[in-house]
Write an enzyme that holds these catalytic residues in place. Structure first.
Site, short mmCIF file in Angstrom:
data_model
loop_
_atom_site.label_atom_id
_atom_site.label_comp_id
_atom_site.label_asym_id
_atom_site.label_seq_id
_atom_site.Cartn_x
_atom_site.Cartn_y
_atom_site.Cartn_z
N GLN A 101 0.85 -1.19 0.00
CA GLN A 101 0.00 0.00 0.00
C GLN A 101 0.89 1.24 0.00
OE1 GLN A 101 -2.09 1.77 3.42
NE2 GLN A 101 -4.01 1.28 2.36
N TYR A 182 -5.29 10.89 4.41
CA TYR A 182 -3.92 11.14 3.97
C TYR A 182 -3.90 11.96 2.68
CZ TYR A 182 -3.19 7.87 7.73
OH TYR A 182 -3.22 7.27 8.96
N ARG A 229 -7.49 2.51 -2.93
CA ARG A 229 -8.40 2.53 -1.78
C ARG A 229 -8.99 3.92 -1.60
NH1 ARG A 229 -7.51 1.28 4.73
NH2 ARG A 229 -8.92 -0.47 4.72
N GLY A 315 -9.26 -7.00 8.81
CA GLY A 315 -8.27 -6.20 9.52
C GLY A 315 -7.89 -6.85 10.84
N ARG A 316 -8.58 -6.47 11.92
CA ARG A 316 -8.21 -6.97 13.25
C ARG A 316 -8.38 -8.48 13.37
NH1 ARG A 316 -9.06 -2.66 18.06
NH2 ARG A 316 -8.11 -0.89 17.02
#
Length: 359
Positions: A101, A182, A229, A315-316
């Site tokens: 990424q 970002y 993304r 993810g988690r």
């Protein structure tokens, strides 16, 4: 999870034959070395999770200016490229594919966290007013320096070269990070982008930088190795993209333009506007990945079953369960995430989560 679940159907992503519809979502872990090379345990960390098929790494900065947080990895020096090679090899050896990424933090940074200690850069000189952990403790993100038009072209080239570096390191592709507050997301957001040139003002102009980054990378390494993304309306990093109709107009235009570039996937970090998600799904010609905050185990296949997604990144669940695929297939209990070890540190909470059987 039911053996007949849509999650277990094979899927071909570009040229990559995936064994199922799961993937590893990108997650910042702050365990890189001071020079931006991957940390000593990163190879084991990613190899442990290769059964997820598509492994998307943590955010990797394409330049020194792109670094936001402490101890994040880069892909812009020969040493960093060399550091990713054993990781790519280990993921491949364990049956997975690796996408790096590419993440430029923009204004979500602090001079104390970067090698050169310069002010962060952004579309406009507007502070995010966010708390940032630095070597001397928490500090507010400062007012960034507005990128000139010429500097924007330089940043685009940095992304292009970073993508080439990822392929040179053995990665199978890259994910452009245009989400989560970002730099690319900052260009899309009116409250962070007050430019009056070709990169600000209108829906079309605010999308221009993201589109040009995607064009440059697709031309460099191929659209079949390039994902992107987005996170419509996500208020991270102090961003405010406007009301629902403004957000829909921005992202429908952006995705329509990106759809012509032949990118291999669109990764949506979804906040809940299912009407928008449905329209993006209809527009997008290749794979759609959808991840949602707070998704429970029994909801993993929901977006695939609804026709909104082709792949469900984890993810988690993936972070705390290196063998998450085996656990989902067998119905085994899941490890819980230890929040105290999410960022920074050594093997604890990184490579030491227990598995059902010895590695």
């Amino acid at each position: 999870m039911d053996p007949s679940s849509s999650v277990w159907q094979p899927y071909t992503l570009g040229k990559l034959p995936l064994p199922h519809r799961l993937a590893m979502a990108p997650m910042t872990r702050n365990r890189a070395n001071a020079d931006g090379t991957p940390g000593v345990h990163a190879t084991q960390y990613y190899a442990q999770r290769a059964s997820l098929g598509l492994v998307i790494t943590e955010g990797v900065q394409p330049s020194e200016d792109g670094q936001g947080y402490l101890n994040t990895p880069g892909i812009h020096t020969p040493e960093q490229i060399a550091g990713w090679k054993p990781i790519a090899e280990a993921v491949h050896d364990n049956g997975g594919y690796l996408f790096l990424q590419l993440m430029h933090a923009g204004r979500i940074s602090h001079p104390d966290n970067t090698p050169h200690h310069r002010p962060p850069v952004a579309p406009s000189a507007i502070s995010a007013e966010q708390d940032m952990i630095t070597p001397t403790g928490p500090q507010k993100t400062p007012v960034p320096r507005e990128l000139s038009t010429a500097e924007i072209r330089t940043v685009i080239d940095e992304f292009r070269r970073a993508a080439a570096g990822a392929i040179a390191a053995g990665a199978d592709g890259v994910e452009i990070h245009a989400a989560n507050g970002y730099l690319l997301h900052q260009f899309l957001s009116p409250n962070a982008n007050e430019r009056t040139d070709a990169y600000g003002g209108s829906v079309e102009n605010r999308a221009r930088f993201v589109i040009e980054v995607a064009q440059a990378i697709a031309q460099e390494i191929g659209g079949d190795r390039t994902g992107i993304r987005i996170s419509p309306a996500f208020p991270l990093g102090g961003l405010d993209e406007g009301d629902t109709e403004a957000v829909r107009a921005q992202y429908r235009y952006l995705v329509e333009q990106l759809a012509d570039l032949g990118l291999v996937y669109l990764h949506v970090h979804h906040l809940g506007d299912d009407d928008l998600l449905r329209s993006l799904r209809q527009t997008w010609p290749t794979a759609v990945l959808v991840v949602r905050y707070g998704r429970e185990r029994e909801q993993i296949a929901a977006d695939i079953d609804a026709g909104l997604a082709d792949i469900a990144p984890l993810g988690r669940f993936a972070l705390a369960n290196p063998d998450i695929v085996q656990r989902l297939r067998t119905g085994a209990a899941l490890n819980e995430v230890d929040p105290s070890t999410l960022y920074g540190g050594g093997t604890s909470g990184y490579t030491d989560y227990p598995t059902l059987s010895p590695a």
